[in-house]
Design a protein around this motif. Structure first.
Motif: not given
Lengths: 115, 112
Positions: B34, B36, B38, B44, B46, B87, B100-103
């Motif tokens: 996925y 995303y 921001q 954020p 999609y 992301y 969802i874990i964002f880096g």
């Protein structure tokens, strides 16, 4: 407009106080997720609710709590606020527990400033 | 969820294609990629997702390598409004732990 409504947009409060952030998910979405984003930091997952039940927890402090109501809106309660709690708080929603192909829809966030 | 690696920042000239890479060497067979983005302090947004085939929508194209260990998001004609943090995330579409874990993402700057 993403369809996810967060109120208030801005909030300024003093240390030690308690605030409530509100999120109305997109119509038809059953899951609500809360994220915290401190200044120049990444998005930290806090907690997820699905149809009124807590489903997943992330790095959420004990001073923070949330709930999802029968009408599916959610509230994030932050208590005993500290300066470090100043951040953007985002709510996201999705169709159901199993995230639909398009993932989440995010609100525009609440900017909390603790002074 | 599988870990992803993205360059911390990139820049691109307005009107040119922006190619944002992402490494996800530990991706599992049932995990999607996925993307995303921001835009400054907004929620954020999609962009696109895919499993193994290349995907295109009105916003971008997603190219996934045959071994699925990396992917590239392509913004075909970047504009100033594409300046954002992008992301890359990998996760199962259907999961009981659906967060969802964002880096850290890639901060893309579009120069005029």
């Amino acid at each position: 407009d993403s369809g996810v409504t967060q109120t208030p947009k801005h909030l300024i409060t003093a240390t030690g106080q308690r605030v409530t952030l509100r999120c109305s998910p997109r119509s038809g979405d059953l899951s609500v997720y809360w994220y915290q984003q401190s200044l120049d930091q990444g998005l930290q997952f806090l907690i997820q609710y699905y149809n009124g039940e807590e489903r997943a927890k992330g790095n959420i402090l004990e001073r923070f709590s949330a709930q999802q109501f029968p009408d599916l809106h959610s509230e994030l309660n932050l208590s005993s606020l500290e300066l470090g709690d100043s951040a953007l708080y985002f709510c996201a929603s999705s169709v159901d527990l199993q995230v639909a192909n398009y993932g989440y829809t995010f609100g525009s966030g609440t900017r909390l400033t603790v002074v | 969820d599988a870990k992803t690696t993205q360059p911390p920042s990139m820049d691109c000239a307005e009107g040119r294609a922006a190619n944002l890479p992402c490494n996800h060497s530990t991706i599992s067979g049932n995990e999607y990629v996925y993307w995303y983005r921001q835009i400054h302090s907004q929620g954020p947004q999609y962009i696109i997702h895919g499993l193994k085939n290349n995907e295109t929508n009105e916003m971008a194209s997603l190219i996934i390598t045959e071994d699925r260990k990396s992917s590239t998001l392509i913004l075909p004609h970047a504009t100033l409004r594409d300046t954002a943090v992008y992301y890359c995330i990998v996760r199962p579409t259907y999961s009981s732990a659906s967060k969802i874990i964002f880096g850290s993402g890639t901060r893309l700057s579009i120069r005029p």
